[in-house]
Design a protein around this motif. Sequence first.
Motif, PDB file in Angstrom:
ATOM      1  N   ALA A  79       0.836  -1.204   0.000  1.00 32.33           N
ATOM      2  CA  ALA A  79       0.000   0.000   0.000  1.00 32.33           C
ATOM      3  C   ALA A  79       0.870   1.253   0.000  1.00 32.33           C
ATOM      4  CB  ALA A  79      -0.927  -0.007   1.211  1.00 32.33           C
ATOM      5  N   ALA A  80       2.016   1.218   0.703  1.00 36.29           N
ATOM      6  CA  ALA A  80       2.924   2.364   0.694  1.00 36.29           C
ATOM      7  C   ALA A  80       3.538   2.573  -0.687  1.00 36.29           C
ATOM      8  CB  ALA A  80       4.024   2.153   1.738  1.00 36.29           C
ATOM      9  N   VAL A  81       3.855   1.490  -1.391  1.00 36.37           N
ATOM     10  CA  VAL A  81       4.383   1.605  -2.756  1.00 36.37           C
ATOM     11  C   VAL A  81       3.349   2.239  -3.678  1.00 36.37           C
ATOM     12  CG1 VAL A  81       5.122   0.250  -4.763  1.00 36.37           C
ATOM     13  CG2 VAL A  81       6.015  -0.296  -2.492  1.00 36.37           C
ATOM     14  N   VAL A  82       2.076   1.861  -3.509  1.00 33.59           N
ATOM     15  CA  VAL A  82       1.013   2.444  -4.327  1.00 33.59           C
ATOM     16  C   VAL A  82       0.866   3.930  -4.034  1.00 33.59           C
ATOM     17  CG1 VAL A  82      -1.480   2.424  -4.724  1.00 33.59           C
ATOM     18  CG2 VAL A  82      -0.225   0.269  -4.575  1.00 33.59           C
ATOM     19  N   GLY A  85       3.195   6.237  -5.860  1.00 36.42           N
ATOM     20  CA  GLY A  85       2.994   6.554  -7.262  1.00 36.42           C
ATOM     21  C   GLY A  85       2.905   5.390  -8.214  1.00 36.42           C
ATOM     22  N   SER A  86       3.154   4.180  -7.792  1.00 37.24           N
ATOM     23  CA  SER A  86       3.093   3.028  -8.688  1.00 37.24           C
ATOM     24  C   SER A  86       1.655   2.516  -8.784  1.00 37.24           C
ATOM     25  CB  SER A  86       4.003   1.905  -8.185  1.00 37.24           C
ATOM     26  OG  SER A  86       5.358   2.287  -8.230  1.00 37.24           O
ATOM     27  N   ASP A  87       1.314   2.061 -10.010  1.00 36.53           N
ATOM     28  CA  ASP A  87       0.029   1.405 -10.205  1.00 36.53           C
ATOM     29  C   ASP A  87       0.183  -0.083  -9.900  1.00 36.53           C
ATOM     30  OD1 ASP A  87      -1.229   3.690 -10.979  1.00 36.53           O
ATOM     31  OD2 ASP A  87      -0.912   3.369 -13.111  1.00 36.53           O
ATOM     32  N   VAL A  88      -0.644  -0.602  -8.998  1.00 32.83           N
ATOM     33  CA  VAL A  88      -0.628  -2.033  -8.698  1.00 32.83           C
ATOM     34  C   VAL A  88      -2.031  -2.574  -8.942  1.00 32.83           C
ATOM     35  CG1 VAL A  88      -0.279  -3.811  -6.959  1.00 32.83           C
ATOM     36  CG2 VAL A  88       1.237  -1.821  -7.023  1.00 32.83           C
TER      37      VAL A  88
END
Length: 423
Positions: A79-82, A85-88
């Motif tokens: 969730a922190a990666v999303v 700015g990344s689309d998951v």
Amino acid sequence: MRSPIDARSFEWGARALLFATVLALLWRVWSPPPVAGNEAVTSDGLAGALQRWTTGPAPGRASLRIERLPSPAERDWLAAVVRAGSDVEWHGSLDAIAVEALASAEPQHSYVIRATGAPGSGLTVTDGAREIAAIEAREGAASVRTTVLSGPVSVNGRVGRASAARPRARRIGRVAVIGPAGWETKFVIAALEERGWNVESRVAVGPAVTVGTLRGATLDTSRYSAVVVVQQLAGGSAAELARFVRTGGGLIATGGAIRDRSLASLLPARPGRSLGARDSAVVTREALGGLTLAPGPRAAVLEARAEAPVVAAGRVGNGRVIVAGYSDTWQWRMRGDDSSLEAHRDWWSAVVGAAAYAPDTAESVHSPESAPLAAWHAALGPPGAAEPLLLRGRRLPVEALLFALAALALLSEIVSRRRRSLP
């Protein structure tokens, strides 16, 4: 003072800037994000992928296929990666698993653990120190009772693991028993006292003559948890009992109390047809006589015999009311087999505990790990859906700047036109 020609030129420039910023804002929102690289990940490779994305360049878009629920740490990390700015976009069909641990409202504390899982799947219940039970989730749900709980409860299934904090003990008050002098009143009191309840009684031994420790006492939840009524009430007792229930107290009505018209507004079920006792040398609960019940629209049927309700429960205000159609349950205790004495105690204690006012001694702690699939959806959204662009922290300043510029251009054009129209 600015000439009309200069003012019109300024307004055209502001208008052009407005259209340009609106177009740029729409492009930023609807165009595909710049992709630094696409990556496909499975559940087993998620931990390694999270480390790469944190210490190196994160992908612009990632596709995650999961066969099992990732751990809470992996979920929060992803969730922190999303948010960065990344689309998951994740895919997979997972069965829900959840657990709830409750402390019973009885003096001899026990714990009820309720779990959900895939219908027909096996669930293992542990408390950190031992395995409590291996149960099957029939129709997707199962429950188990234990008298000892060493720590947090965990339920492990084929799709994941759910955990809940050890429930806190409840504050148990006294139980008041109101009934006529007879075997039923005597053994209801005995069963509750043998299970550790602090019982006070009001026993009618004649017309307008009562004995017991309850005489003159005021029913309130600071002192009493529940009231068991085995006979029709007299005087203003019904009004006092109604106040007690509506403020949170529990009421158990049985015997003659079921037909008491002064209690009709409190009871979740009306008396039905006669329930004949079965002629048996060994009396069981299923052989007891009494009345069937006609439950109201909001009543919950707790026990039935041949599909006819005999025990029902409902809420009145903040309190709970249970109606038991059985009569002479003392016969179960006295004329049953070797286990009937213990069963009679357990049944009466469980019925009183189900209705009793027994608040937690401290604020309950609820963890998202008790329903990990719901927590996963809350953190990453539904399957197949990447997070909307406007929610990405990396892009918010750019869109905000474009919006502010468009608003400034529009405001400038309006002010200029107003000034130009002045005499």
